[in-house]
Motif scaffolding. Structure first.
Motif, short mmCIF file in Angstrom:
data_model
loop_
_atom_site.label_atom_id
_atom_site.label_comp_id
_atom_site.label_asym_id
_atom_site.label_seq_id
_atom_site.Cartn_x
_atom_site.Cartn_y
_atom_site.Cartn_z
N ALA A 104 0.84 -1.19 0.00
CA ALA A 104 0.00 0.00 0.00
C ALA A 104 0.88 1.24 0.00
O ALA A 104 2.02 1.20 0.46
CB ALA A 104 -0.90 0.00 1.24
N PRO A 105 0.38 2.36 -0.52
CA PRO A 105 1.19 3.59 -0.50
C PRO A 105 1.46 4.04 0.93
O PRO A 105 0.62 3.87 1.82
CB PRO A 105 0.30 4.60 -1.25
CG PRO A 105 -1.08 4.04 -1.18
CD PRO A 105 -0.92 2.55 -1.16
N VAL A 106 2.64 4.59 1.16
CA VAL A 106 3.03 5.06 2.49
C VAL A 106 3.34 6.56 2.38
O VAL A 106 4.51 6.96 2.32
CB VAL A 106 4.25 4.29 3.02
CG1 VAL A 106 4.56 4.71 4.47
CG2 VAL A 106 4.02 2.79 2.96
N PRO A 107 2.31 7.40 2.33
CA PRO A 107 2.58 8.82 2.10
C PRO A 107 3.09 9.57 3.31
O PRO A 107 3.76 10.60 3.17
CB PRO A 107 1.20 9.36 1.67
CG PRO A 107 0.23 8.43 2.32
CD PRO A 107 0.88 7.08 2.34
N VAL A 108 2.78 9.07 4.53
CA VAL A 108 3.09 9.82 5.75
C VAL A 108 3.83 8.94 6.74
O VAL A 108 3.50 7.76 6.90
CB VAL A 108 1.79 10.37 6.40
CG1 VAL A 108 2.12 11.17 7.66
CG2 VAL A 108 1.01 11.23 5.42
N ALA A 109 4.82 9.53 7.42
CA ALA A 109 5.52 8.86 8.53
C ALA A 109 5.39 9.73 9.77
O ALA A 109 5.52 10.95 9.69
CB ALA A 109 6.99 8.63 8.19
N TYR A 110 5.14 9.07 10.91
CA TYR A 110 5.00 9.80 12.18
C TYR A 110 5.99 9.21 13.18
O TYR A 110 5.94 8.02 13.49
CB TYR A 110 3.57 9.66 12.71
CG TYR A 110 3.36 10.33 14.06
CD1 TYR A 110 3.38 11.71 14.19
CD2 TYR A 110 3.13 9.56 15.21
CE1 TYR A 110 3.18 12.32 15.42
CE2 TYR A 110 2.92 10.16 16.44
CZ TYR A 110 2.95 11.54 16.53
OH TYR A 110 2.76 12.15 17.75
N VAL A 111 6.91 10.06 13.66
CA VAL A 111 7.99 9.60 14.53
C VAL A 111 8.06 10.48 15.77
O VAL A 111 7.96 11.71 15.69
CB VAL A 111 9.36 9.65 13.79
CG1 VAL A 111 10.49 9.23 14.71
CG2 VAL A 111 9.33 8.77 12.54
N VAL B 237 17.24 3.27 6.31
CA VAL B 237 16.05 4.10 6.46
C VAL B 237 15.82 4.94 5.20
O VAL B 237 14.71 4.96 4.65
CB VAL B 237 16.17 5.01 7.70
CG1 VAL B 237 15.14 6.14 7.65
CG2 VAL B 237 15.98 4.19 8.97
N CYS B 238 16.84 5.63 4.75
CA CYS B 238 16.69 6.50 3.58
C CYS B 238 16.28 5.71 2.35
O CYS B 238 15.40 6.13 1.57
CB CYS B 238 17.98 7.27 3.32
SG CYS B 238 18.37 8.48 4.61
N HIS B 239 16.91 4.54 2.15
CA HIS B 239 16.57 3.70 1.00
C HIS B 239 15.11 3.25 1.08
O HIS B 239 14.36 3.34 0.10
CB HIS B 239 17.50 2.49 0.95
CG HIS B 239 17.11 1.49 -0.09
ND1 HIS B 239 17.38 1.68 -1.44
CD2 HIS B 239 16.45 0.29 0.00
CE1 HIS B 239 16.91 0.65 -2.13
NE2 HIS B 239 16.36 -0.21 -1.29
N THR B 240 14.68 2.79 2.25
CA THR B 240 13.33 2.27 2.41
C THR B 240 12.29 3.38 2.27
O THR B 240 11.24 3.19 1.63
CB THR B 240 13.17 1.57 3.76
OG1 THR B 240 14.19 0.58 3.91
CG2 THR B 240 11.81 0.90 3.87
N TYR B 241 12.54 4.53 2.87
CA TYR B 241 11.59 5.64 2.77
C TYR B 241 11.46 6.12 1.32
O TYR B 241 10.37 6.50 0.88
CB TYR B 241 12.01 6.79 3.68
CG TYR B 241 11.54 6.64 5.11
CD1 TYR B 241 10.78 7.61 5.72
CD2 TYR B 241 11.86 5.50 5.86
CE1 TYR B 241 10.33 7.48 7.03
CE2 TYR B 241 11.43 5.35 7.17
CZ TYR B 241 10.68 6.34 7.75
OH TYR B 241 10.24 6.19 9.05
N GLN B 242 12.55 6.12 0.59
CA GLN B 242 12.48 6.51 -0.82
C GLN B 242 11.69 5.47 -1.62
O GLN B 242 10.87 5.83 -2.47
CB GLN B 242 13.89 6.66 -1.40
CG GLN B 242 14.62 7.91 -0.93
CD GLN B 242 13.96 9.17 -1.46
OE1 GLN B 242 13.12 9.78 -0.80
NE2 GLN B 242 14.30 9.55 -2.68
N GLN B 243 11.94 4.19 -1.35
CA GLN B 243 11.22 3.12 -2.05
C GLN B 243 9.72 3.17 -1.75
O GLN B 243 8.90 2.87 -2.61
CB GLN B 243 11.79 1.76 -1.67
CG GLN B 243 13.19 1.49 -2.20
CD GLN B 243 13.23 1.39 -3.71
OE1 GLN B 243 13.74 2.27 -4.38
NE2 GLN B 243 12.67 0.32 -4.24
N ALA B 244 9.39 3.56 -0.50
CA ALA B 244 7.98 3.61 -0.09
C ALA B 244 7.31 4.90 -0.51
O ALA B 244 6.10 5.07 -0.31
CB ALA B 244 7.88 3.45 1.43
#
Length: 332
Positions: A109-116, A152-159
């Motif tokens: 599914a698309p992952v448009p937002v991350a909350y940390v 992290v950077c690779h995964t967030y870009q892929q997502a």
């Protein structure tokens, strides 16, 4: 909500809704659950944040050379910062998934937002681990901070993450060695992840986040949105009274008289110091008490019986006037 599964559940679960006219009355348990969760009223800060986030996401959409412009939501405790952050994040998530639905048969599914959340005493490695935990990036004990950051950077870009929300940013202190390294990590992430970053924290302009060299870098890239207690009056408007009326309209009590709460606007403003969090808690707790004791209405007397958070109670409690000791006349 600091994992993708939890965030997805938060955004896709319909928010609590006030009772609709003409519908059958809800049970006691349903009404208790409703007042426990309750609604989120749109405030001026939410409107400002929503507009600013949308604008900055468009502004930085095709920017690849440097970090995109960011936002900082600041203000005192219980002023509604996290509520505004989550409300705008949910709206962004729903809008993106509506425009970009998951293809049939796709497991991603698309992952448009991350909350940390910035953890207490954060180091660069623990914060990088929080970013990894959100998307389930595997992290082992022997991985270095640089290796975790790369993953992290690779995964967030892929997502295709488009919006990163970082809460409790005031926990960072760039004047310490670990705090400086953590601030550098955030700067690194903003340059390597093609997303708009929004931070929220308590009175960040009075902390080292803005006063140090690294703070100057953050301040030079971020716009500031002040989330302050609502004034009793702003020009011809009465924003605090409007908020009280909105909360009252959302109540699900059988005997409550419309207009009873706005009539006590001066008392409620003094009691809560205009803090949205304190006001919402006061009304919700009074409503739950009214259901439990079967009075089914909120009065000034019932509001007086509700103990509030210490910050609000300290503000509301009048400061005793010190009395001067009477001088005693010595007998010869």
């Amino acid at each position: 909500m600091t994992t993708w599964q939890g965030w997805q559940q938060f955004t896709t679960t319909p928010p609590p809704a006030p009772p609709e006219p003409g519908t059958p009355p809800r049970s006691t348990e349903e009404r208790l659950a409703y007042h426990s969760a309750f609604i989120t009223l749109r405030t001026p800060v939410i409107d400002t944040l929503a507009t600013s986030v949308r604008t900055l996401m468009i502004l930085g959409r095709h920017q690849t050379m440097t970090a995109r412009p960011s936002l900082i939501v600041t203000g005192p405790a219980a002023a509604g910062k996290t509520t505004a952050l989550l409300h705008v994040g949910r709206a962004c998530h729903l809008a993106h998934t509506h425009r970009n639905p998951t293809p049939p048969g796709s497991a991603h599914a698309p992952v448009p937002v991350a909350y940390v959340l910035v953890p207490p005493g954060a180091t660069a490695k623990t914060l990088a681990t929080e970013f990894a935990r959100y998307l389930g990036v595997p992290v082992t004990a022997w991985m270095t901070q640089a290796q975790i950051t790369d993953a992290v950077c690779h995964t967030y870009q892929q997502a295709s993450v488009r919006l990163v929300l970082i809460d409790e940013i005031h926990r960072l202190n760039p004047r310490t060695t670990t705090g400086a390294q953590t601030a550098d990590l955030i700067k690194d992430l903003t340059e390597r992840i093609h997303a708009t970053f929004v931070y929220a924290g308590i009175d960040v302009t009075t902390t080292a986040l803005f006063s140090s060299v690294r703070g100057a870098q953050l301040a030079g890239r971020a716009s500031l949105i002040e989330c302050r207690p609502l004034p009793a009056r702003h020009g011809t408007h009465e924003p605090f009274k409007e908020l009280i009326a909105g909360l009252e309209d959302a109540l699900d009590l059988q005997q409550h008289r419309p207009g009873a709460l706005p009539r006590h606007v001066a008392y409620l403003h003094q009691r809560t110091a205009g803090r949205i969090g304190s006001l919402t808690r006061l009304v919700r707790q009074a409503a739950i008490t009214a259901i439990l004791d079967r009075t089914e209405r909120i009065t000034k007397q019932s509001l007086d019986q509700v103990p509030l958070d210490h910050l609000a109670e300290t503000h509301h409690r009048p400061t005793p006037t010190p009395t001067r000791p009477r001088s005693r006349t010595r007998r010869p």
